[in-house]
Design a protein around this motif. Structure first.
Motif, short mmCIF file in Angstrom:
data_model
loop_
_atom_site.label_atom_id
_atom_site.label_comp_id
_atom_site.label_asym_id
_atom_site.label_seq_id
_atom_site.Cartn_x
_atom_site.Cartn_y
_atom_site.Cartn_z
N GLN A 1 91.35 -16.49 2.81
CA GLN A 1 91.25 -15.13 2.31
C GLN A 1 91.13 -15.13 0.79
N PRO A 2 90.06 -14.53 0.24
CA PRO A 2 90.01 -14.38 -1.22
C PRO A 2 91.13 -13.45 -1.66
N SER A 3 91.72 -13.72 -2.81
CA SER A 3 92.84 -12.90 -3.26
C SER A 3 92.37 -11.48 -3.53
N GLY A 4 93.17 -10.51 -3.09
CA GLY A 4 92.87 -9.10 -3.32
C GLY A 4 91.88 -8.51 -2.32
N PHE A 5 91.40 -9.31 -1.39
CA PHE A 5 90.44 -8.79 -0.42
C PHE A 5 91.16 -8.29 0.81
N ASP A 6 90.90 -7.05 1.21
CA ASP A 6 91.55 -6.47 2.37
C ASP A 6 90.53 -6.38 3.49
N GLY A 7 90.39 -7.43 4.24
CA GLY A 7 89.42 -7.45 5.33
C GLY A 7 89.50 -8.77 6.05
N PRO A 8 88.62 -8.98 7.01
CA PRO A 8 88.72 -10.19 7.81
C PRO A 8 88.36 -11.46 7.05
N GLY A 9 87.63 -11.36 5.97
CA GLY A 9 87.24 -12.56 5.25
C GLY A 9 86.24 -13.38 6.05
N ASN A 10 86.12 -14.61 5.71
CA ASN A 10 85.22 -15.49 6.44
C ASN A 10 85.94 -16.09 7.63
N TYR A 11 85.19 -16.34 8.70
CA TYR A 11 85.78 -16.95 9.88
C TYR A 11 85.49 -18.44 9.91
N ARG A 12 86.37 -19.15 10.56
CA ARG A 12 86.13 -20.54 10.90
C ARG A 12 85.83 -20.54 12.39
N TRP A 13 85.00 -21.47 12.83
CA TRP A 13 84.64 -21.55 14.24
C TRP A 13 85.05 -22.92 14.77
N PHE A 14 85.78 -22.87 15.90
CA PHE A 14 86.29 -24.11 16.48
C PHE A 14 85.94 -24.19 17.97
N CYS A 15 85.99 -25.40 18.49
CA CYS A 15 85.92 -25.59 19.94
C CYS A 15 87.28 -25.23 20.52
N LEU A 16 87.39 -25.19 21.83
CA LEU A 16 88.62 -24.75 22.48
C LEU A 16 89.82 -25.61 22.07
N ASP A 17 89.68 -26.93 22.11
CA ASP A 17 90.81 -27.81 21.78
C ASP A 17 91.26 -27.63 20.33
N HIS A 18 90.29 -27.50 19.43
CA HIS A 18 90.66 -27.40 18.02
C HIS A 18 91.15 -26.02 17.64
N VAL A 19 90.70 -24.96 18.31
CA VAL A 19 91.24 -23.64 18.00
C VAL A 19 92.69 -23.56 18.47
N ARG A 20 93.00 -24.25 19.58
CA ARG A 20 94.39 -24.30 20.04
C ARG A 20 95.26 -25.04 19.02
N GLU A 21 94.76 -26.13 18.51
CA GLU A 21 95.50 -26.89 17.52
C GLU A 21 95.67 -26.09 16.23
N PHE A 22 94.60 -25.39 15.82
CA PHE A 22 94.66 -24.56 14.61
C PHE A 22 95.70 -23.46 14.79
N ASN A 23 95.68 -22.77 15.94
CA ASN A 23 96.61 -21.66 16.19
C ASN A 23 98.06 -22.13 16.24
N SER A 24 98.30 -23.32 16.74
CA SER A 24 99.68 -23.80 16.84
C SER A 24 100.29 -24.03 15.46
N GLY A 25 99.48 -24.29 14.45
CA GLY A 25 100.01 -24.53 13.12
C GLY A 25 99.70 -23.43 12.12
N TYR A 26 99.10 -22.31 12.59
CA TYR A 26 98.70 -21.24 11.67
C TYR A 26 99.91 -20.45 11.20
N ASP A 27 99.97 -20.15 9.93
CA ASP A 27 101.04 -19.35 9.35
C ASP A 27 100.41 -18.28 8.45
N TYR A 28 100.45 -17.04 8.92
CA TYR A 28 99.86 -15.93 8.18
C TYR A 28 100.47 -15.79 6.79
N PHE A 29 101.75 -16.09 6.68
CA PHE A 29 102.48 -15.87 5.44
C PHE A 29 102.42 -17.07 4.50
N ASP A 30 101.69 -18.10 4.85
CA ASP A 30 101.60 -19.30 4.03
C ASP A 30 101.04 -18.93 2.64
#
Length: 196
Positions: free
Chosen positions: A34-63
């Protein structure tokens, strides 16, 4: 469209998984940086099923947020601090409508609103017309019709009190919210002009 058993799957359209070293199709969308100060979805990353699961398991919105930013993001008022364009003081400039200056010379909107109110009032049964709107809602809480008398009101209240009060249910406090509604409805109705 082909049925997909995985919620959120999108056709890859030639996109590859963004995971380093993966050459599978990128069919699942994940939040991008997310670019700082931007209120929107931003750019998306695209993953295969296995990697989106791995990404989601470690994702932290507040990071990367400090304690104050986290508290603000968790507030139920988050993002409601700003006025929408139509209600800003500078609305009406550059083609933005200003609702405070709205005119209804043909009364098209107010006519429809008054017609709606008249229809709602016509739907009220004659026996319910002796009660106010709040009193009719209280009657619904108690499960009574508009032709009830003071004695019937008292009997229904007593019956519901015995049904919901913890002293009559072996100490079960699961009906306390319903009991509170019944008591409030009775307190309102016992002072109604219809029973005077």
């Amino acid at each position: 469209m082909k049925y997909s058993r995985f919620h959120g799957r999108h056709e890859s359209r030639g996109r590859e998984c963004n995971w380093p070293g993966c050459e599978e199709a990128g069919e699942f969308r994940a939040p991008g940086p997310q670019p700082s100060g931007f209120d929107g979805p931003g750019n998306y990353r695209w993953f295969c099923l296995d990697h989106v699961r791995e990404f989601n398991s470690g994702y932290d919105y507040f990071d990367g947020m400090n304690a104050e930013e986290i508290l603000r993001a968790q507030s139920p008022l988050h993002a409601w601090e700003t006025q929408s364009r139509a209600f800003r003081p500078d609305a009406g400039v550059d083609g933005v409508p200003r609702w405070a200056d709205f005119a209804d010379p043909l009364e098209a909107i107010s006519f429809r609103a008054r017609a709606h109110v008249r229809r709602r009032q016509a739907d009220i049964k004659p026996e319910n017309q002796r009660f106010t709107a709040n009193e009719r809602r209280a009657l619904e809480v108690l499960g009574l019709d508009g032709d009830v008398d003071r004695r019937g009101l008292r009997q229904r209240y007593t019956r519901l009190l015995r049904k919901y009060h913890p002293d009559h249910n072996g100490g079960d406090r699961g009906h306390e919210a319903r009991l509170q509604l019944v008591v409030e409805a009775y307190q309102l109705l016992r002072q109604a002009k219809a029973f005077a």
